[in-house]
Design a protein around this motif. Sequence first.
Motif, PDB file in Angstrom:
ATOM      1  N   ARG A 153      86.467 -32.420 -36.098  1.00 62.08           N
ATOM      2  CA  ARG A 153      85.814 -32.736 -34.823  1.00 62.08           C
ATOM      3  C   ARG A 153      84.331 -32.944 -35.110  1.00 62.08           C
ATOM      4  O   ARG A 153      83.805 -32.427 -36.104  1.00 62.08           O
ATOM      5  N   PRO A 154      83.617 -33.660 -34.260  1.00 60.68           N
ATOM      6  CA  PRO A 154      82.188 -33.920 -34.517  1.00 60.68           C
ATOM      7  C   PRO A 154      81.312 -32.706 -34.210  1.00 60.68           C
ATOM      8  O   PRO A 154      80.615 -32.650 -33.202  1.00 60.68           O
ATOM      9  N   ARG A 155      81.329 -31.739 -35.119  1.00 61.99           N
ATOM     10  CA  ARG A 155      80.544 -30.514 -34.914  1.00 61.99           C
ATOM     11  C   ARG A 155      79.664 -30.162 -36.106  1.00 61.99           C
ATOM     12  O   ARG A 155      79.056 -29.093 -36.134  1.00 61.99           O
ATOM     13  N   ARG A 212      76.977 -31.584 -39.615  1.00 66.22           N
ATOM     14  CA  ARG A 212      76.135 -32.574 -40.290  1.00 66.22           C
ATOM     15  C   ARG A 212      76.400 -32.372 -41.778  1.00 66.22           C
ATOM     16  O   ARG A 212      76.727 -31.276 -42.216  1.00 66.22           O
ATOM     17  N   GLU A 256      76.252 -26.474 -39.712  1.00 68.14           N
ATOM     18  CA  GLU A 256      76.501 -26.400 -38.274  1.00 68.14           C
ATOM     19  C   GLU A 256      75.253 -25.838 -37.614  1.00 68.14           C
ATOM     20  O   GLU A 256      74.601 -24.969 -38.197  1.00 68.14           O
ATOM     21  N   PRO A 257      74.907 -26.304 -36.436  1.00 66.34           N
ATOM     22  CA  PRO A 257      75.620 -27.260 -35.603  1.00 66.34           C
ATOM     23  C   PRO A 257      75.311 -28.692 -36.008  1.00 66.34           C
ATOM     24  O   PRO A 257      74.379 -28.956 -36.754  1.00 66.34           O
ATOM     25  N   GLY A 258      76.104 -29.578 -35.478  1.00 61.85           N
ATOM     26  CA  GLY A 258      75.913 -30.996 -35.706  1.00 61.85           C
ATOM     27  C   GLY A 258      76.756 -31.786 -34.730  1.00 61.85           C
ATOM     28  O   GLY A 258      77.408 -31.219 -33.862  1.00 61.85           O
ATOM     29  N   ASN A 259      76.754 -33.093 -34.918  1.00 61.17           N
ATOM     30  CA  ASN A 259      77.518 -33.945 -34.003  1.00 61.17           C
ATOM     31  C   ASN A 259      78.266 -35.048 -34.745  1.00 61.17           C
ATOM     32  O   ASN A 259      78.540 -36.101 -34.193  1.00 61.17           O
ATOM     33  N   ILE A 260      78.586 -34.782 -36.017  1.00 61.58           N
ATOM     34  CA  ILE A 260      79.245 -35.770 -36.858  1.00 61.58           C
ATOM     35  C   ILE A 260      80.601 -35.229 -37.313  1.00 61.58           C
ATOM     36  O   ILE A 260      80.716 -34.062 -37.692  1.00 61.58           O
TER      37      ILE A 260
END
Length: 119
Positions: A32-34, A36, A48-52
């Motif tokens: 999941r996109p959580r 980097r 973590e955290p991230g959005n990738i």
Amino acid sequence: MPRLFAYADCLRSAPNHHLLDGARLLGHHRTRPRFRLFETPQETALFEPGNIAIEGEVYTLSDAHLAWLDQHLAHGAMTRATTLSTPYGKAWYYRFDALPDTARPLPHGDWLAYRTERV
């Protein structure tokens, strides 16, 4: 038997795949996109955290093999984290607990594609 999510230089076509000799590939997984993905001169690791979403492979290996990997991979800022959910069950992964000063973010979560782009 424990499972491991590999996402960088331990992937099948990567330079350190030999560290997984004896492990059995279960298949591909995209998180999941959580996260980097960051790189230092010595290593690449999740943060973590991230959005990738991160592209990788899931392996099954023995407890002894996982402990051996801890000795070889979990050093400095990188540690074995808790598990993440995959279609093959929960899998351990290695990550940066804190970002080293030399860490550079990768533009996306596919380490093999990134390495190809750099050549």
